[in-house]
Design an enzyme around this catalytic site. Structure first.
Site, short mmCIF file in Angstrom:
data_model
loop_
_atom_site.label_atom_id
_atom_site.label_comp_id
_atom_site.label_asym_id
_atom_site.label_seq_id
_atom_site.Cartn_x
_atom_site.Cartn_y
_atom_site.Cartn_z
N MET A 1 0.72 -1.18 -0.15
CA MET A 1 -0.06 -0.10 -0.03
C MET A 1 1.02 1.30 0.17
SD MET A 1 -3.50 -0.32 2.16
CE MET A 1 -3.00 -0.83 3.92
N CYS A 2 1.40 1.57 1.12
CA CYS A 2 2.09 2.82 1.26
C CYS A 2 1.07 4.21 1.74
CB CYS A 2 2.96 3.34 0.19
SG CYS A 2 4.52 2.03 -0.18
N GLY A 3 1.49 4.99 2.61
CA GLY A 3 0.61 6.02 2.92
C GLY A 3 1.58 7.32 2.54
#
Lengths: 301, 253
Positions: A1-3
């Protein structure tokens, strides 16, 4: 994902709150990438100052005592007031010379050092571990500044290492963070290497950052550089790019990766999810929208 | 303010009654839950134990995910503010109103009932919905109504690319414009668009508007509380070249 969480403060009276606001945003995107994290802060007193080049080096321990590094730099750069400072897991080196010269001096003094940030305005900090602990270790909460960028990583294309954390800052005051993955990065990397570009990591996002830097060097403005990136790179991406005085957001044309933007007279904020924006001041009346696929958005201070 | 001692749910486990009394208050006949102090799990658990005819208000949603999912009672739920991902998913009965925007996957797999968003919805709104009505007053992102299987969707603004991809049944009404590849690989869903269509996906074509379709569209617009003239819309549907349509199955859709 990563934010991703990014904040550009238009109202200077909010500058003292930059760190606390960015920290509150970061807290809400930890779930998206708990492996490692990185921060870039602009115009933070105590970390950078205009007219002085500052390099951010990966890691607090450079294998030499801080006093030895300072002395070695002072010898190489006399009367440049070279200073070395450790902030959290990052070593900041500054001197009143051009960035290029300082890079040369640092490379000579610390040949093993990885430079993760450079410029007169930006300080870059990254590490492996829980993003909120990394932020706390670097004292983000108390930092003042004009812009801030944070990234929480769930690694897919390269190993979980501090060097693989975002942002990637490969030209003066330029930072790039990425949610997604580039699928043709190896090909583009080979082309850049052929042109003489040197890489620090195996990370796909670094290729994006090096590509943008190379386009800017060839005379593109930020918007054109990102449009060109869209023509060359294949894969999924929501990108945020910051420079000394601007911020840009772009999503790939398929737009699998999320992004939401809130804009008020006081700030522009971008995050992977709305919940990261929910605590910002005046969010109730902000203009909130999702950036359209394939469109480059830029804001300048 | 009166602290709710969970009269309807008093017969349930004490743990649940405890959480309800901790987080909910009763105001003007509506049970209020403020997510500044209550968890999403408490909210959803309380909603799952609600009984027909109740009204619930959710304050300070703060973009949290999975709000008001799996409601299976004829209740009215109002969320005052922006919701995160998968709001009102698997909706079975009653009505959920979001006074704000909704994140990815609004009303995913809705079965029946109604979900209404006054702002924008992110991508994949009403994905795989089997029935019910989803109304979005603002814009919807990409992949709106992807794989819809009977849900009706009315969007006041625009929709993004790849909307109604592999849409099997149901109706999608768009009062604004539609993005690229509308209705790609569509089966028997019907699409009505008032504005422009950037491009049609594979096997999706424009079809004539007959009296039957004008009536159907008028009913959908009325159900969504909209005032557009059905005569301003165009209809799109499947060319039926990409899948093996059999007229014997027409009643299945």
């Amino acid at each position: 994902m990563c934010g991703i969480a990014a904040l550009q403060l238009r109202n200077p009276s909010l500058h003292p709150q930059m760190g606390s606001l960015l920290s509150s945003m970061l807290c809400q995107i930890v779930d998206r990438g708990p492996d490692s994290a990185g921060l870039a802060v602009y115009d933070t007193p105590g970390l950078v100052s205009e007219g002085t080049a500052t390099l951010s080096l990966l890691g607090k321990d450079q294998g030499l005592p801080v006093t030895d590094i300072t002395a070695a730099l002072a010898a190489l750069l006399p009367s440049a007031a070279a200073a070395v400072k450790v902030v959290g897991d990052t070593t900041l080196v500054s001197a009143a010379v051009g960035t290029g010269l300082l890079v040369k001096a640092v490379s000579e003094t610390l040949p093993q050092a990885t430079i993760i940030g450079r410029g007169e305005h930006v300080a870059v900090m990254k590490s492996v571990g829980h993003p909120m602990e990394i932020a706390a270790e670097h004292g983000l909460e108390a930092m003042s500044g004009s812009q801030g960028l944070s990234h929480t990583r769930m690694a897919t294309e390269s190993a979980v290492t501090a060097g693989g954390s975002h942002p990637f800052s490969v030209a003066d005051d330029l930072c790039l963070v990425h949610n997604g993955s580039f699928s043709n990065h190896a090909t583009i990397r080979r082309n850049l290497v052929r042109d003489g570009v040197v890489f620090d990591s195996d990370n796909d996002t670094e290729v994006g950052a090096r590509y943008i830097a190379s386009r800017l060097q060839q005379g593109d403005d930020l918007e054109t550089a990102l449009t060109n990136l869209g023509k060359v790179f294949d894969g999924f991406y929501t990108l945020v790019v910051t420079t000394a005085d601007s911020m840009a957001v772009v999503r790939d044309p398929i737009a699998c990766k999320p992004a939401i933007i809130a804009e008020t007279d006081d700030y522009v904020a971008m995050a992977s999810e709305y919940r990261a924006l929910a605590a910002l001041p005046g969010i109730e009346t902000a203009r909130i929208f999702e950036p359209e696929p394939g469109k480059v958005y830029t804001w300048s201070l | 303010m009166v602290t709710l001692t969970a009269p309807e749910t008093a017969h349930t486990s004490t743990a649940t009654a405890g959480t309800a009394s901790a987080g909910a208050t009763l105001i003007d006949g509506a049970t209020l839950i403020d997510l500044a102090g209550s968890s999403v799990r408490d909210l959803n658990q309380a909603l799952h134990q609600a009984t027909d005819g109740q009204a619930w208000t959710v304050k300070t949603p703060g973009g949290k995910h999975s709000l008001a999912v799996g409601i299976d009672a004829d209740i009215d739920v109002t969320i005052d503010g922006h919701a995160g991902y998968y709001a009102a998913g698997m909706h079975q009965k009653g009505e959920v109103t979001i006074n704000g925007n909704a994140g990815v996957g609004l009303a995913e797999n809705i079965m029946s009932g109604k979900v209404h968003v006054t702002g924008d919805a992110s991508q994949s709104a009403a994905a795989t919905g089997h029935g019910g009505l989803v109304v979005i007053d603002g814009n919807a992102g990409a992949r709106c109504g992807i794989s819809m299987k009977g849900v009706d969707i009315v969007v006041g603004g625009n929709i993004g690319h790849m909307s109604a991809f592999m849409a099997q049944a149901g109706r999608l009404v768009v009062c604004g414009h539609a993005g690229e590849a509308l209705g790609d690989s569509i089966y028997e869903a019907r699409i009505y668009v008032r504005g422009t269509v950037a491009s049609l996906g594979a096997d999706c074509i424009e079809k004539p508007m007959t009296a039957e379709h004008l009536d159907e569209l008028a009913g959908l617009l009325a159900a969504a509380g909209r005032t557009e003239d059905p005569a301003d819309f165009r209809r799109y549907g499947s060319a039926r070249n990409l899948y093996h349509f059999s007229v014997h199955n027409s009643t299945s859709y």
